[in-house]
Design an enzyme around this catalytic site. Structure first.
Site, PDB file in Angstrom:
ATOM      1  N   HIS A   1       0.972  -1.193   0.060  1.00  0.00           N
ATOM      2  CA  HIS A   1       0.005  -0.005  -0.047  1.00  0.00           C
ATOM      3  C   HIS A   1       0.935   1.289   0.031  1.00  0.00           C
ATOM      4  CE1 HIS A   1      -4.291  -1.093   0.593  1.00  0.00           C
ATOM      5  NE2 HIS A   1      -3.681  -2.411   0.930  1.00  0.00           N
ATOM      6  N   PRO A   2       0.532   2.324  -0.831  1.00  0.00           N
ATOM      7  CA  PRO A   2       1.186   3.581  -0.815  1.00  0.00           C
ATOM      8  C   PRO A   2       1.016   4.283   0.364  1.00  0.00           C
ATOM      9  CG  PRO A   2      -0.761   3.838  -1.920  1.00  0.00           C
ATOM     10  CD  PRO A   2      -0.692   2.305  -1.346  1.00  0.00           C
TER      11      PRO A   2
ATOM     12  N   SER B   1      -6.613   3.444  -5.758  1.00  0.00           N
ATOM     13  CA  SER B   1      -5.798   4.217  -4.732  1.00  0.00           C
ATOM     14  C   SER B   1      -5.945   5.873  -4.920  1.00  0.00           C
ATOM     15  CB  SER B   1      -4.380   4.062  -4.358  1.00  0.00           C
ATOM     16  OG  SER B   1      -4.168   2.636  -3.891  1.00  0.00           O
TER      17      SER B   1
ATOM     18  N   GLU C   1      -9.597   6.672  -4.382  1.00  0.00           N
ATOM     19  CA  GLU C   1     -10.005   6.629  -2.858  1.00  0.00           C
ATOM     20  C   GLU C   1      -9.228   7.831  -2.065  1.00  0.00           C
ATOM     21  OE1 GLU C   1      -9.921   1.925  -3.081  1.00  0.00           O
ATOM     22  OE2 GLU C   1      -8.052   2.730  -2.176  1.00  0.00           O
TER      23      GLU C   1
ATOM     24  N   VAL D   1     -10.036   5.115   3.323  1.00  0.00           N
ATOM     25  CA  VAL D   1     -10.347   6.564   3.311  1.00  0.00           C
ATOM     26  C   VAL D   1     -11.849   7.123   2.848  1.00  0.00           C
ATOM     27  CG1 VAL D   1      -7.905   7.188   2.955  1.00  0.00           C
ATOM     28  CG2 VAL D   1      -9.466   6.924   1.027  1.00  0.00           C
TER      29      VAL D   1
END
Length: 471
Positions: free
Chosen positions: A371-372, A388, A391, A427
């Protein structure tokens, strides 16, 4: 592939709106089974007498001989019970669906004429009223074809509906493969019609009932009086009507037999129920074929690509990115016992999470580290996955001030330094301020506790991603 073919999900928590005609709150559908003259009997070439659904307590088949009492009870259904029911329903102006055993119809020309004069639907109840569970597939297929042929010859038109009753595991498939039926009713699994995909055919299923059914006068536990039958039918109707008022109309099937409900003491309960529902202006009492026509027009079937039916390559291609850069999760989930219950977002999420939860600590850590950082360098460089990117944008993380970006950078750095993996949060559940608050709270937690929390957040993110793809 390990696959579980039974459908335990159905429509799930949100069934379709039935939209019955004229805003009806419930569709009450009466079925009259006409089996008299089609039951087991040595006169019909059978190995013994009938033993099913009569008023003879503890009846058993008599091999190689006629059972005079059993025959006479069935004859009562044709000679007296049918006509009593015919007067009741025509007098109430309620059409019924006949489940007609083809050989029984062939032996009852006056009753068939009365059914047709009343504009009742005559559906097929098979060739003979016998057990099919041990019948070889080719023999049952031939029996279905002969039932259609004889029914058409006797009635003047082919049947549009089918119900065997004493069916085999092959019956529904074989009837669907015959190709000419608007609906099949050899199921008891829902309060609404639904579509079943059988090879290339989309077959409508209209479930039937064994509980709102006068057969319980002949089985245990069962009804003793007509009043008990009325009470059960009324209770069922009242619950379904209330659901209809609440915006979720359903269907109520009622199963009847000439030799059972046709007896005066039993008929009284049915008569009372008919009088009760006629006190409502928003109740539809159709023939079964009319339900089939309505459903086909209102809810035509559309096939979708189902996860449980996909080959591995296609499955991973579609769902390999649900867990960030970790296609192995989808590969492992594909090997589970998937079925129709997994063809929804919730169902497939459960399968993917099972694969993730049973992985090693190292494998799950790999998912976390894939995951970043939130609002980190990858985002600034436009190198996030599309999921991502969307999100993070949903929480406004693509529109940070310089001060906010600096704060996130420091939090990311402190978090990774302590725990060894990026801060992960779904998020879509948050905005910038609540994300920042969670960051502050979680960065100081025990790493083991935080690992578990991060895994839960990964699963939550996966749920959102699947909801974008599946019902």
């Amino acid at each position: 592939m390990k696959r579980y073919i039974r459908n335990m999900r159905g429509y799930g928590p949100n069934p379709p709106a039935a939209n019955w005609p004229n805003g009806s709150k419930v569709a009450v559908q009466f079925v009259l089974n006409y089996e008299e003259g089609g039951e087991n009997c040595v006169l019909h070439g059978d190995a013994g007498s009938e033993a099913f659904l009569s008023d003879i307590a503890g009846a058993s088949a008599w091999p190689d001989q006629r059972h005079w009492n059993m025959e006479s009870i069935y004859e009562y259904g044709a000679r007296a019970g049918f006509w009593r029911l015919h007067r009741l329903f025509t007098g109430a102006d309620i059409p019924v669906t006949i489940y007609g055993v083809a050989t029984a119809l062939a032996r009852s020309p006056e009753q068939v004429a009365a059914m047709k004069a009343a504009d009742w639907e005559i559906a097929s109840h098979g060739l003979k009223w016998v057990e099919h569970k041990d019948m070889p597939e080719d023999e049952e297929r031939a029996s279905i074809a002969e039932a259609v042929r004889l029914h058409t010859e006797v009635v003047g038109e082919r049947p549009r509906g089918w119900y065997t009753g004493r069916c085999s595991q092959n019956t529904v498939r074989l009837v669907a493969e015959e190709g000419g039926f608007d609906y099949i009713s050899d199921t008891y699994d829902d309060d609404l019609p639904y579509w079943l995909e059988v090879a290339d055919r989309d077959q409508l299923i209209i479930p039937y009932t064994l509980e709102a059914n006068d057969m319980r006068f002949a089985t245990a536990p069962g009804y003793i009086t007509g009043e008990q039958f009325f009470t059960y039918l009324k209770d069922a109707f009242d619950v379904l009507y209330e659901e209809g008022v609440s915006g979720a109309p359903k269907m109520m099937s009622i199963g009847l037999h000439c030799r059972l409900i046709g007896r005066p003491g039993k008929l009284a309960g049915l008569k009372k129920f008919i009088e009760y529902i006629q006190g409502f202006s928003d109740v539809w009492t159709p023939r079964r074929v009319e339900i089939a026509t309505h459903w086909a027009q209102t809810h035509p079937h559309a096939r979708i690509e189902r996860p449980s039916q996909m080959q591995l390559d296609r499955f991973v291609d579609l769902y390999g990115g649900i867990f960030e850069h970790s296609p192995w999760v989808a590969e492992k989930a594909h090997g589970l016992e998937l079925g129709p219950a997994h063809d929804s977002a919730i169902g497939l999420h459960n399968a993917l999470c099972r694969a993730f939860r049973t992985a090693s600590q190292e494998e799950r850590l790999g998912v976390l580290t894939a995951h970043p950082d939130l609002a980190g360098k990858l985002a600034a460089a436009g190198r996030l996955t599309s999921e991502s990117t969307s999100e993070q944008a949903s929480a406004g993380l693509d529109l940070l001030t310089d001060e906010e970006r600096s704060a996130f950078t420091q939090l990311n750095s402190d978090y990774v330094a302590k725990h060894g993996f990026p801060f992960i949060i779904a998020v879509r559940d948050h905005d910038k301020s609540s994300i920042m608050a969670a960051f502050e709270r979680r960065k100081g937690q025990d790493t083991g506790v935080e690992f578990d929390e991060a895994c839960k957040q990964v699963e939550r993110i996966a749920a959102f991603r699947l909801a974008d793809l599946l019902p």
